[in-house]
Write an enzyme that holds these catalytic residues in place. Sequence first.
Site, PDB file in Angstrom:
ATOM      1  N   HIS A  95       0.794  -1.300   0.001  1.00 28.66           N
ATOM      2  CA  HIS A  95       0.062   0.005   0.047  1.00 28.66           C
ATOM      3  C   HIS A  95       0.889   1.191   0.043  1.00 28.66           C
ATOM      4  CE1 HIS A  95      -3.227   2.554   0.990  1.00 28.66           C
ATOM      5  NE2 HIS A  95      -2.810   3.017   2.320  1.00 28.66           N
ATOM      6  N   HIS A  97       1.055   5.746  -0.922  1.00 32.07           N
ATOM      7  CA  HIS A  97      -0.006   6.879  -1.532  1.00 32.07           C
ATOM      8  C   HIS A  97       0.961   7.598  -2.477  1.00 32.07           C
ATOM      9  CE1 HIS A  97      -2.782   7.545   2.324  1.00 32.07           C
ATOM     10  NE2 HIS A  97      -2.471   6.412   1.941  1.00 32.07           N
ATOM     11  N   ASP A 120       0.734  -4.536 -20.834  1.00 39.54           N
ATOM     12  CA  ASP A 120       1.779  -5.399 -20.362  1.00 39.54           C
ATOM     13  C   ASP A 120       1.547  -6.363 -19.218  1.00 39.54           C
ATOM     14  OD1 ASP A 120       3.349  -5.443 -22.837  1.00 39.54           O
ATOM     15  OD2 ASP A 120       4.671  -4.127 -22.326  1.00 39.54           O
ATOM     16  N   HIS A 169      -8.853   7.430  -1.541  1.00 38.58           N
ATOM     17  CA  HIS A 169      -7.614   7.063  -0.775  1.00 38.58           C
ATOM     18  C   HIS A 169      -6.404   6.844  -1.636  1.00 38.58           C
ATOM     19  CE1 HIS A 169      -6.364   4.220   2.562  1.00 38.58           C
ATOM     20  NE2 HIS A 169      -5.464   4.887   2.385  1.00 38.58           N
ATOM     21  N   TYR A 227       6.964 -13.732 -24.176  1.00 38.21           N
ATOM     22  CA  TYR A 227       7.966 -12.763 -23.854  1.00 38.21           C
ATOM     23  C   TYR A 227       8.952 -13.205 -22.952  1.00 38.21           C
ATOM     24  CZ  TYR A 227       9.307  -8.340 -21.943  1.00 38.21           C
ATOM     25  OH  TYR A 227      10.176  -7.269 -21.817  1.00 38.21           O
TER      26      TYR A 227
END
Length: 230
Positions: A95, A97, A120, A169, A227
Amino acid sequence: MSYKELKREVFEANMELQRRNLVIYTFGNVSQIDRDKGVVAIKPSGVAYEDMKVDDIVVVDLENTIVEGEMRPSSDTKTHTHLYRAFDSIGGVTHTHSTYATAWAQARQSIPCLGTTHADYVHGDITCTRDLTDDQVNGDYEEETGVQITDAYAERDPNAAPMVIVAGHAPFTWGKDAAQSVYHAALLEEIARMAYLTRTLDPQAAPLKQAVMDKHYLRKHGKNAYYGQS
Ligand SMILES: [Zn+2]
Protein backbone atom coordinates in the site's frame (compact mmCIF):
# COMPACT_ATOMS: atom_id res chain seq x y z
CA MET A 1 10.44 -20.13 5.87
CA SER A 2 11.39 -19.02 9.42
CA TYR A 3 9.84 -15.88 10.94
CA LYS A 4 13.28 -14.29 10.70
CA GLU A 5 13.50 -14.90 6.94
CA LEU A 6 9.93 -13.73 6.40
CA LYS A 7 10.62 -10.55 8.40
CA ARG A 8 13.83 -9.94 6.46
CA GLU A 9 11.98 -10.14 3.09
CA VAL A 10 9.27 -7.79 4.33
CA PHE A 11 11.85 -5.37 5.72
CA GLU A 12 13.73 -5.28 2.38
CA ALA A 13 10.48 -4.78 0.42
CA ASN A 14 9.47 -1.87 2.68
CA MET A 15 12.88 -0.26 2.19
CA GLU A 16 12.48 -0.65 -1.59
CA LEU A 17 9.33 1.53 -1.40
CA GLN A 18 11.47 4.37 -0.16
CA ARG A 19 14.26 3.76 -2.71
CA ARG A 20 11.65 3.93 -5.52
CA ASN A 21 10.29 7.23 -4.17
CA LEU A 22 6.87 5.68 -3.65
CA VAL A 23 6.57 6.91 -0.04
CA ILE A 24 7.53 9.79 2.23
CA TYR A 25 7.71 9.77 6.05
CA THR A 26 5.77 6.76 7.38
CA PHE A 27 3.38 6.45 4.42
CA GLY A 28 2.92 3.03 2.95
CA ASN A 29 3.35 -0.54 4.10
CA VAL A 30 4.28 -3.92 2.66
CA SER A 31 3.46 -7.41 3.93
CA GLN A 32 4.10 -11.02 2.94
CA ILE A 33 2.26 -14.18 3.92
CA ASP A 34 3.62 -17.62 4.82
CA ARG A 35 0.64 -19.76 3.77
CA ASP A 36 2.00 -22.92 5.43
CA LYS A 37 2.26 -21.23 8.81
CA GLY A 38 -0.82 -19.00 8.26
CA VAL A 39 1.07 -15.86 9.29
CA VAL A 40 1.67 -12.45 7.76
CA ALA A 41 4.71 -10.22 8.41
CA ILE A 42 4.02 -6.49 8.07
CA LYS A 43 5.58 -3.09 8.71
CA PRO A 44 5.09 -1.71 12.23
CA SER A 45 2.75 1.28 12.60
CA GLY A 46 4.20 4.78 12.45
CA VAL A 47 7.88 3.85 12.24
CA ALA A 48 10.00 5.93 9.83
CA TYR A 49 11.86 3.90 7.21
CA GLU A 50 15.26 5.22 8.24
CA ASP A 51 14.69 4.03 11.84
CA MET A 52 13.17 0.66 11.02
CA LYS A 53 15.00 -2.59 11.83
CA VAL A 54 14.24 -6.17 10.75
CA ASP A 55 13.09 -7.05 14.27
CA ASP A 56 10.53 -4.22 14.21
CA ILE A 57 8.56 -6.15 11.56
CA VAL A 58 5.44 -7.61 13.20
CA VAL A 59 4.08 -11.10 12.56
CA VAL A 60 0.29 -11.57 12.84
CA ASP A 61 -2.10 -14.40 12.04
CA LEU A 62 -4.93 -14.08 9.51
CA GLU A 63 -7.27 -12.86 12.29
CA ASN A 64 -4.81 -10.01 13.02
CA THR A 65 -3.56 -11.35 16.35
CA ILE A 66 0.13 -10.62 16.97
CA VAL A 67 2.20 -13.79 16.85
CA GLU A 68 5.64 -12.18 17.16
CA GLY A 69 6.92 -8.65 17.65
CA GLU A 70 7.03 -5.87 20.21
CA MET A 71 5.43 -3.14 18.10
CA ARG A 72 1.91 -2.51 16.88
CA PRO A 73 1.42 -3.66 13.27
CA SER A 74 0.52 -1.18 10.51
CA SER A 75 -2.92 0.39 10.95
CA ASP A 76 -3.78 -1.07 7.51
CA THR A 77 -3.12 -4.66 8.62
CA LYS A 78 -6.79 -5.68 8.42
CA THR A 79 -6.92 -4.62 4.77
CA HIS A 80 -3.88 -6.80 4.03
CA THR A 81 -5.22 -9.87 5.85
CA HIS A 82 -8.61 -9.42 4.16
CA LEU A 83 -6.86 -9.58 0.77
CA TYR A 84 -4.87 -12.70 1.77
CA ARG A 85 -8.06 -14.46 2.90
CA ALA A 86 -9.96 -13.49 -0.27
CA PHE A 87 -7.23 -13.97 -2.89
CA ASP A 88 -5.58 -17.30 -2.13
CA SER A 89 -3.04 -17.03 -4.94
CA ILE A 90 -1.29 -13.89 -3.66
CA GLY A 91 1.78 -13.81 -1.41
CA GLY A 92 2.56 -10.12 -0.90
CA VAL A 93 0.63 -6.83 -0.58
CA THR A 94 1.80 -3.22 -0.88
CA HIS A 95 0.00 0.00 0.00
CA THR A 96 1.38 3.43 -0.93
CA HIS A 97 0.11 6.95 -1.44
CA SER A 98 2.25 7.41 -4.57
CA THR A 99 1.34 10.70 -6.21
CA TYR A 100 -0.16 9.88 -9.60
CA ALA A 101 -1.97 6.71 -8.58
CA THR A 102 -3.42 8.60 -5.61
CA ALA A 103 -4.50 11.48 -7.86
CA TRP A 104 -6.63 9.03 -9.92
CA ALA A 105 -8.04 7.62 -6.65
CA GLN A 106 -8.92 11.12 -5.48
CA ALA A 107 -10.56 11.86 -8.83
CA ARG A 108 -12.45 8.56 -8.33
CA GLN A 109 -11.58 7.43 -11.82
CA SER A 110 -10.44 4.01 -12.96
CA ILE A 111 -7.26 4.22 -15.04
CA PRO A 112 -8.14 3.29 -18.64
CA CYS A 113 -5.76 1.14 -20.65
CA LEU A 114 -4.41 3.78 -23.03
CA GLY A 115 -1.27 2.01 -24.21
CA THR A 116 0.84 -1.11 -24.28
CA THR A 117 2.86 -0.25 -21.14
CA HIS A 118 -0.38 -0.68 -19.19
CA ALA A 119 -1.48 -3.70 -21.28
CA ASP A 120 1.79 -5.52 -20.56
CA TYR A 121 0.93 -5.77 -16.87
CA VAL A 122 -2.82 -5.36 -16.39
CA HIS A 123 -5.57 -6.88 -18.50
CA GLY A 124 -8.12 -4.05 -18.71
CA ASP A 125 -8.69 -0.94 -16.60
CA ILE A 126 -7.05 -0.41 -13.23
CA THR A 127 -10.24 -0.25 -11.19
CA CYS A 128 -11.16 2.53 -8.81
CA THR A 129 -13.39 1.10 -6.08
CA ARG A 130 -16.68 2.61 -5.03
CA ASP A 131 -16.74 4.97 -2.03
CA LEU A 132 -17.17 3.51 1.44
CA THR A 133 -20.58 4.00 2.99
CA ASP A 134 -20.86 5.89 6.31
CA ASP A 135 -21.56 2.57 8.03
CA GLN A 136 -18.36 1.11 6.59
CA VAL A 137 -16.31 4.12 7.69
CA ASN A 138 -17.78 4.08 11.21
CA GLY A 139 -17.55 0.30 11.47
CA ASP A 140 -14.44 -1.78 10.93
CA TYR A 141 -12.84 0.76 8.57
CA GLU A 142 -9.66 -1.07 7.51
CA GLU A 143 -11.48 -4.39 7.08
CA GLU A 144 -14.16 -2.59 5.02
CA THR A 145 -11.46 -1.07 2.82
CA GLY A 146 -10.51 -4.66 2.00
CA VAL A 147 -14.16 -5.49 1.32
CA GLN A 148 -14.37 -2.58 -1.15
CA ILE A 149 -11.42 -4.03 -3.02
CA THR A 150 -12.64 -7.62 -3.10
CA ASP A 151 -16.14 -6.46 -4.14
CA ALA A 152 -14.49 -4.80 -7.15
CA TYR A 153 -12.94 -8.19 -8.00
CA ALA A 154 -16.11 -10.26 -7.73
CA GLU A 155 -15.95 -10.92 -11.48
CA ARG A 156 -12.23 -10.46 -12.01
CA ASP A 157 -9.07 -12.55 -11.59
CA PRO A 158 -6.81 -10.71 -9.10
CA ASN A 159 -3.75 -12.04 -10.95
CA ALA A 160 -4.83 -10.38 -14.22
CA ALA A 161 -4.98 -6.97 -12.50
CA PRO A 162 -2.61 -7.01 -9.49
CA MET A 163 -3.34 -3.38 -8.64
CA VAL A 164 -6.38 -1.35 -7.60
CA ILE A 165 -7.05 2.20 -6.46
CA VAL A 166 -9.32 2.84 -3.51
CA ALA A 167 -11.69 5.79 -4.06
CA GLY A 168 -10.60 8.90 -2.19
CA HIS A 169 -7.63 7.04 -0.75
CA ALA A 170 -4.76 5.44 -2.65
CA PRO A 171 -3.51 2.24 -4.32
CA PHE A 172 -3.09 -1.33 -3.11
CA THR A 173 -1.06 -3.79 -5.18
CA TRP A 174 -0.20 -7.45 -4.75
CA GLY A 175 2.02 -10.17 -6.19
CA LYS A 176 3.50 -13.61 -5.55
CA ASP A 177 5.58 -12.15 -2.70
CA ALA A 178 6.32 -8.81 -1.00
CA ALA A 179 8.99 -7.87 -3.55
CA GLN A 180 6.66 -8.41 -6.52
CA SER A 181 3.89 -6.39 -4.85
CA VAL A 182 6.35 -3.47 -4.57
CA TYR A 183 7.34 -3.94 -8.22
CA HIS A 184 3.64 -3.66 -9.12
CA ALA A 185 3.34 -0.50 -6.98
CA ALA A 186 6.19 1.07 -8.96
CA LEU A 187 4.64 0.01 -12.29
CA LEU A 188 1.27 1.37 -11.24
CA GLU A 189 2.76 4.76 -10.41
CA GLU A 190 4.41 4.94 -13.84
CA ILE A 191 1.25 3.78 -15.66
CA ALA A 192 -0.83 6.32 -13.68
CA ARG A 193 1.61 9.09 -14.60
CA MET A 194 1.54 8.20 -18.30
CA ALA A 195 -2.27 8.03 -18.30
CA TYR A 196 -2.47 11.41 -16.56
CA LEU A 197 -0.14 12.99 -19.12
CA THR A 198 -2.01 11.39 -22.02
CA ARG A 199 -5.40 12.61 -20.82
CA THR A 200 -3.88 16.06 -20.22
CA LEU A 201 -2.71 16.23 -23.85
CA ASP A 202 -5.99 14.80 -25.10
CA PRO A 203 -8.89 14.43 -22.64
CA GLN A 204 -10.65 12.22 -25.23
CA ALA A 205 -7.68 9.88 -25.80
CA ALA A 206 -9.27 6.51 -26.57
CA PRO A 207 -8.42 3.24 -24.82
CA LEU A 208 -6.15 0.83 -26.65
CA LYS A 209 -7.90 -1.47 -29.13
CA GLN A 210 -9.02 -4.70 -27.45
CA ALA A 211 -6.93 -6.82 -29.83
CA VAL A 212 -3.71 -4.96 -28.93
CA MET A 213 -4.63 -5.06 -25.25
CA ASP A 214 -5.09 -8.82 -25.42
CA LYS A 215 -1.93 -9.33 -27.48
CA HIS A 216 0.31 -7.46 -25.06
CA TYR A 217 -1.13 -8.98 -21.93
CA LEU A 218 -1.30 -12.54 -23.20
CA ARG A 219 2.15 -12.67 -24.81
CA LYS A 220 3.55 -12.01 -21.32
CA HIS A 221 1.01 -13.76 -19.07
CA GLY A 222 -1.18 -16.06 -21.19
CA LYS A 223 -0.78 -19.79 -21.23
CA ASN A 224 1.25 -19.56 -24.44
CA ALA A 225 3.36 -16.59 -23.24
CA TYR A 226 6.50 -16.03 -25.25
CA TYR A 227 7.91 -12.73 -23.85
CA GLY A 228 11.34 -12.91 -22.16
CA GLN A 229 13.54 -15.95 -21.52
CA SER A 230 11.97 -19.14 -20.24
ZN1 LIG B 1 -3.40 4.75 3.07
